[in-house]
Design a protein around this motif. Structure first.
Motif, mmCIF file in Angstrom:
data_model
loop_
_atom_site.group_PDB
_atom_site.id
_atom_site.type_symbol
_atom_site.label_atom_id
_atom_site.label_comp_id
_atom_site.label_asym_id
_atom_site.label_seq_id
_atom_site.Cartn_x
_atom_site.Cartn_y
_atom_site.Cartn_z
ATOM 1 N N LEU A 121 -10.809 4.387 2.596
ATOM 2 C CA LEU A 121 -9.902 4.871 1.548
ATOM 3 C C LEU A 121 -10.086 6.359 1.281
ATOM 4 O O LEU A 121 -9.137 7.055 0.932
ATOM 5 C CB LEU A 121 -10.149 4.096 0.250
ATOM 6 C CG LEU A 121 -9.428 2.762 0.066
ATOM 7 C CD1 LEU A 121 -9.647 2.248 -1.347
ATOM 8 C CD2 LEU A 121 -7.927 2.867 0.354
ATOM 9 N N ILE A 144 4.875 -1.322 -10.052
ATOM 10 C CA ILE A 144 6.262 -1.139 -9.618
ATOM 11 C C ILE A 144 6.790 -2.452 -9.044
ATOM 12 O O ILE A 144 6.020 -3.325 -8.660
ATOM 13 C CB ILE A 144 6.410 0.000 -8.577
ATOM 14 C CG1 ILE A 144 5.716 -0.356 -7.264
ATOM 15 C CG2 ILE A 144 5.856 1.310 -9.100
ATOM 16 C CD1 ILE A 144 6.099 0.600 -6.158
ATOM 17 N N ARG A 176 10.714 3.010 -9.785
ATOM 18 C CA ARG A 176 9.755 1.927 -10.068
ATOM 19 C C ARG A 176 10.361 0.540 -9.932
ATOM 20 O O ARG A 176 9.632 -0.458 -9.931
ATOM 21 C CB ARG A 176 9.153 2.116 -11.465
ATOM 22 C CG ARG A 176 8.215 3.322 -11.539
ATOM 23 C CD ARG A 176 7.594 3.453 -12.911
ATOM 24 N NE ARG A 176 6.740 2.321 -13.242
ATOM 25 C CZ ARG A 176 6.383 1.999 -14.480
ATOM 26 N NH1 ARG A 176 6.802 2.732 -15.500
ATOM 27 N NH2 ARG A 176 5.602 0.956 -14.689
ATOM 28 N N GLU A 204 1.846 2.587 -15.590
ATOM 29 C CA GLU A 204 2.914 3.247 -14.832
ATOM 30 C C GLU A 204 2.730 3.085 -13.323
ATOM 31 O O GLU A 204 3.616 3.427 -12.547
ATOM 32 C CB GLU A 204 2.996 4.734 -15.196
ATOM 33 C CG GLU A 204 1.698 5.474 -14.916
ATOM 34 C CD GLU A 204 1.829 6.975 -15.088
ATOM 35 O OE1 GLU A 204 2.773 7.418 -15.756
ATOM 36 O OE2 GLU A 204 0.955 7.690 -14.539
ATOM 37 N N ALA A 222 4.921 6.047 -2.041
ATOM 38 C CA ALA A 222 4.074 6.391 -3.198
ATOM 39 C C ALA A 222 3.955 7.912 -3.343
ATOM 40 O O ALA A 222 4.038 8.452 -4.453
ATOM 41 C CB ALA A 222 2.698 5.757 -3.043
ATOM 42 N N ARG A 268 5.372 9.924 -6.617
ATOM 43 C CA ARG A 268 4.468 10.690 -7.497
ATOM 44 C C ARG A 268 4.629 12.193 -7.299
ATOM 45 O O ARG A 268 3.843 12.969 -7.835
ATOM 46 C CB ARG A 268 3.014 10.268 -7.231
ATOM 47 C CG ARG A 268 2.730 8.827 -7.618
ATOM 48 C CD ARG A 268 1.236 8.539 -7.657
ATOM 49 N NE ARG A 268 0.629 8.638 -6.343
ATOM 50 C CZ ARG A 268 0.023 7.617 -5.712
ATOM 51 N NH1 ARG A 268 -0.063 6.447 -6.303
ATOM 52 N NH2 ARG A 268 -0.502 7.779 -4.528
ATOM 53 N N LEU A 302 -1.021 2.217 -6.214
ATOM 54 C CA LEU A 302 0.012 1.531 -6.992
ATOM 55 C C LEU A 302 -0.317 0.038 -7.091
ATOM 56 O O LEU A 302 -1.190 -0.469 -6.397
ATOM 57 C CB LEU A 302 1.394 1.726 -6.345
ATOM 58 C CG LEU A 302 1.920 3.160 -6.284
ATOM 59 C CD1 LEU A 302 3.268 3.209 -5.561
ATOM 60 C CD2 LEU A 302 2.068 3.768 -7.680
ATOM 61 N N VAL A 358 3.100 -0.174 6.507
ATOM 62 C CA VAL A 358 2.004 0.239 5.616
ATOM 63 C C VAL A 358 2.061 1.756 5.400
ATOM 64 O O VAL A 358 1.952 2.243 4.268
ATOM 65 C CB VAL A 358 0.641 -0.197 6.200
ATOM 66 C CG1 VAL A 358 -0.497 0.263 5.314
ATOM 67 C CG2 VAL A 358 0.605 -1.714 6.383
ATOM 68 N N MET A 409 -2.878 0.579 -1.341
ATOM 69 C CA MET A 409 -3.975 1.444 -0.898
ATOM 70 C C MET A 409 -3.835 2.844 -1.483
ATOM 71 O O MET A 409 -4.818 3.574 -1.595
ATOM 72 C CB MET A 409 -4.044 1.474 0.634
ATOM 73 C CG MET A 409 -4.530 0.144 1.206
ATOM 74 S SD MET A 409 -5.175 0.212 2.899
ATOM 75 C CE MET A 409 -3.699 0.331 3.848
ATOM 76 N N SER A 410 -2.602 3.203 -1.869
ATOM 77 C CA SER A 410 -2.410 4.533 -2.451
ATOM 78 C C SER A 410 -2.575 4.516 -3.972
ATOM 79 O O SER A 410 -2.383 5.536 -4.623
ATOM 80 C CB SER A 410 -1.017 5.062 -2.101
ATOM 81 O OG SER A 410 -0.072 4.565 -3.027
ATOM 82 N N VAL A 429 1.406 -3.088 0.962
ATOM 83 C CA VAL A 429 0.016 -2.860 1.375
ATOM 84 C C VAL A 429 -0.316 -1.362 1.273
ATOM 85 O O VAL A 429 -1.340 -0.978 0.697
ATOM 86 C CB VAL A 429 -0.208 -3.366 2.816
ATOM 87 C CG1 VAL A 429 -1.605 -3.021 3.306
ATOM 88 C CG2 VAL A 429 0.036 -4.870 2.885
ATOM 89 N N GLY A 430 0.553 -0.518 1.817
ATOM 90 C CA GLY A 430 0.332 0.927 1.739
ATOM 91 C C GLY A 430 0.373 1.425 0.305
ATOM 92 O O GLY A 430 -0.416 2.279 -0.096
ATOM 93 N N MET A 431 1.304 0.868 -0.468
ATOM 94 C CA MET A 431 1.398 1.258 -1.888
ATOM 95 C C MET A 431 0.096 0.921 -2.615
ATOM 96 O O MET A 431 -0.421 1.726 -3.380
ATOM 97 C CB MET A 431 2.562 0.514 -2.548
ATOM 98 C CG MET A 431 3.928 1.008 -2.131
ATOM 99 S SD MET A 431 5.208 -0.161 -2.707
ATOM 100 C CE MET A 431 6.678 0.839 -2.448
ATOM 101 N N GLY A 445 4.722 2.558 2.975
ATOM 102 C CA GLY A 445 4.323 2.329 1.582
ATOM 103 C C GLY A 445 3.613 3.547 1.006
ATOM 104 O O GLY A 445 3.860 3.953 -0.134
ATOM 105 N N TYR A 446 2.725 4.135 1.798
ATOM 106 C CA TYR A 446 2.073 5.384 1.377
ATOM 107 C C TYR A 446 3.133 6.469 1.143
ATOM 108 O O TYR A 446 3.096 7.183 0.149
ATOM 109 C CB TYR A 446 1.125 5.871 2.477
ATOM 110 C CG TYR A 446 -0.304 5.388 2.385
ATOM 111 C CD1 TYR A 446 -1.163 5.900 1.417
ATOM 112 C CD2 TYR A 446 -0.803 4.479 3.299
ATOM 113 C CE1 TYR A 446 -2.491 5.499 1.366
ATOM 114 C CE2 TYR A 446 -2.134 4.069 3.256
ATOM 115 C CZ TYR A 446 -2.970 4.580 2.286
ATOM 116 O OH TYR A 446 -4.280 4.186 2.228
#
Lengths: 318, 339
Positions: free
Chosen positions: A100, B32, B59, B29, A123, A127, B82, A116, B79-80, B75-77, A119-120
């Motif tokens: 991580l 999501i 969101r 926050e 995010a 943000r 969220l 995956v 790990m970041s 999964v990526g969210m 998804g990062y």
């Protein structure tokens, strides 16, 4: 990032995987080890273009990506040897390293790295962070449904995603040319409003230049990019693969184009390095990686009584 | 049983869930919601109503029909940093994204040696309401078989909100199985606890409920079948059969202690499951009971589930394969007549 550093990185990666190979016949490493031998130039081309906060989601062939992302080589090799000192304490193994701290992860399932990474990317954009995500795949995964789904979403919402395709020409035994509707994978970019380019993945300078273009496209909020780097897989798909489906001539020709040899000649002719300096780099890298191997071999395996740990992080006795 | 005329908030299951999601998103926050039609539509069953207008598109995001990829995005969210809630519209569609659920979401905490957490809720609508073979399945037994996933299956209206709040706050992945019948059923027609307090509250995951105390037969079940069981138990009580009902609430973790306590008392066990019978919930419950209680001290063990057949379209056929009020009642009467 200069050429010397790229060269050093390539040589270190090669010796890292050669050190790992020592553990295969002894059964210290088992279960389909995938080395990146022959594909060093691509990861070396990433050098200097990534921030620590950028995410990289890799594949079954993940060692070089982990090293380039800054994962500690000793702890990575420990994980590959399933030692308690590994980045996942030996619970993940060579196909499932996670760190991580460097936003680095991998998956052993072909095609599943891209969602995956997406998804990062989502995010980061949500943000308003200036980071990007790299999803690495091989040519095989380019034909997986996730390729389409991921790039469609990234294109529709202009997400900061780089799809890095290491096209080594084969999905295990099947030549990509036999199962691809187009000449290159990168030319699909148009369908996803993405940036796309197919380059020679044997020269880290060429890769680096392309990465720079792709990354600046992504960081300027213009959406995703597909960078296809064409390379060769020197060994079988995994250790134990008899590789009988490729002819001797084909393999001999392939080895003649070893990217490390080619690049050392290039740096020699450009007078960036002398023969002596090149030999020094080889020696130092070999010592470093085989030194790691020796240390790793002395480490302890995870304790048997911990096998049921980490199924959940919260208590489950109702 | 509650006096249902006095219920001032006549919510249905989907409103109770939407309220939990809304309140949890207000508090964190990083939480999501992603899925198909979860945005302006508010979910096809209404389980995310009001969220889109309150929290906006970033969101509460409508996804294209790409379940495999948006589940992997979770999964990526995660790990970041969220905390994604992923809606898979029907449980039947879990097959499309199962790879990311069981190879990534369920395993990454373990594979990372405990370093990576997966605070993800996958919510989905299960259950038979006459929707035939591809829109009726329960599949909670299938998912409960896979390690690393908490499997939550609410029944009472109170639990719909409280268990969803717990699922969202959990740092472990939760597969949350709603039942279509309960999503649409209103408080005043619920037999189990229909009161949904307006403020936030949680119901702990891993503790079974006992919506009816009895002494003759232990009926273990979950989801909508709890409502059917309560109605059946009320009927057979007129014939002097006193049924104790256990609502499992979650399959993983499984509160087997509550089941064992009851079976030790009644010595008769009936497991009712709306999911397929073989290799599933009923087999697991019965096995754990006989592993813990000497089987020779038990009078009867029975199970009642879907007999390993796809769900037929015609209601005349569905009725004979899915446990219903009459079939459960008949099982109870038959068991009461036996040893």
């Amino acid at each position: 990032m200069n050429q010397i550093e790229r060269f050093k990185a390539m040589v270190e990666m090669r010796f890292f995987d050669e050190a790992c190979l020592e553990g295969v016949p002894t059964m210290e490493i088992h279960g389909e080890l995938h080395t990146g031998i022959g594909q060093e130039a691509i990861s070396a081309g990433l050098l200097g273009h990534l921030k620590n906060s950028d995410a990289l989601v890799s594949t079954h062939r993940n060692h070089y990506h982990a090293l380039i992302k800054g994962v500690n080589p000793y702890r990575l090799m420990s994980e590959i040897f399933e030692k308690k000192t590994g980045i996942c304490q030996g619970f993940g193994g060579h196909m499932h390293p996670f760190s991580l701290k460097q936003n680095f992860s991998a998956t052993g399932i072909v095609g599943q790295s891209l969602p995956v990474a997406l998804g990062y990317a989502y995010a980061f954009k949500m943000r308003k962070e200036d980071s990007l995500a790299i999803g690495v795949i091989g040519d095989g995964a380019a034909n997986h449904g996730t390729f389409h789904e991921t790039l469609n979403i990234a294109g529709a919402w202009k997400l900061p995603l780089l799809v890095l395709v290491e096209n080594n020409g084969y999905g295990i035994s099947v030549p990509i040319s036999k199962v691809l509707a187009t000449e290159t994978i990168a030319e699909r970019a148009k369908s996803y409003s993405a940036w796309g380019k197919c380059v020679n993945g044997d020269d880290p300078d060429i890769v680096s230049e392309a990465v720079e273009e792709a990354v600046s496209h992504i960081r300027s909020n213009q959406g995703p990019a597909i960078l296809e780097a064409v390379c060769n897989r020197f060994r079988g798909h995994y250790e134990g693969d008899t590789d009988h489906y490729r002819s001797k001539t084909e393999k001999q020709n392939m080895l003649k184009g070893d990217p490390i040899t080619t690049y050392s000649k290039k740096l020699l002719s450009l007078k960036v390095l002398t023969e002596n300096e090149i030999q020094n780099i080889f020696q130092t890298s070999k010592q470093k990686m085989f030194g790691l191997l020796k240390r790793v071999r002395g480490e302890k395996m995870p304790l048997p009584e911990t096998a049921l740990n980490y199924i959940f992080c919260e208590k489950t006795d109702g | 049983m509650a006096n249902n005329d006095k219920i001032d908030r006549n919510l249905n299951g989907s409103e109770a869930i939407a309220e939990a999601i809304f309140q949890e998103m207000q508090q964190d926050e990083n939480t999501i919601l992603i899925g198909e039609d979860v945005g302006k539509c508010g979910g096809v069953f209404g389980a995310s109503r009001n969220c889109f207008s309150e929290f906006g598109e970033n969101r509460v995001r409508d996804m294209p029909i790409s379940e495999m990829t948006f589940t992997g995005m979770g999964v990526g969210m995660a790990m970041s940093g969220l905390r994604p809630i992923i809606e898979i519209m029907f449980a039947d569609f879990l097959g499309v994204c199962l790879e990311q659920i069981y190879n990534a979401i369920g395993k990454i905490h373990y594979m990372s040696g405990g370093a990576v957490k997966m605070p993800i809720v996958v919510k989905t609508a299960a259950g038979n309401i006459g929707s035939a073979a591809q829109h009726s399945q329960c599949l909670w037994g299938t998912l409960a078989h896979l390690p690393g996933l908490k499997i939550v299956v609410p029944s009472s209206l109170y639990d719909h909100k409280g268990l969803m709040a717990s699922a969202i706050r959990s740092n472990d992945p939760v597969i949350f199985f709603e039942h279509k019948e309960l999503l649409l059923k209103r408080a005043r027609s619920f037999l189990s606890n229909p009161i949904v307090p307006q403020n936030t509250y949680t119901v702990p995951i891993g503790k079974a409920a006992k919506p009816r105390i009895g002494s003759d037969i232990t009926l273990v079940t979950l989801s909508y079948s709890v409502e059917l069981a309560l109605k059946s138990a009320y009927e057979v009580a007129k014939e002097g059969i006193d049924v104790e009902i256990i609502d499992l609430r979650s399959l993983v973790p499984l509160d087997i202690e509550t089941v064992l306590q009851s079976v030790r008392k009644t010595q008769r066990l009936l497991v009712v499951d709306e999911d397929y019978q073989s290799f599933g919930v009923s087999g697991e419950i019965i096995t754990r009971v006989v592993e813990n209680i000497d089987p020779t001290s038990l009078r009867q063990i029975k199970r009642h589930a879907v007999p390993d057949v796809p769900i037929p379209a015609a209601l005349s056929l569905e009725q004979v394969v899915v446990p219903n009020y009459d079939s459960i009642k008949n099982m109870l009467i038959m068991m009461a007549k036996g040893p």
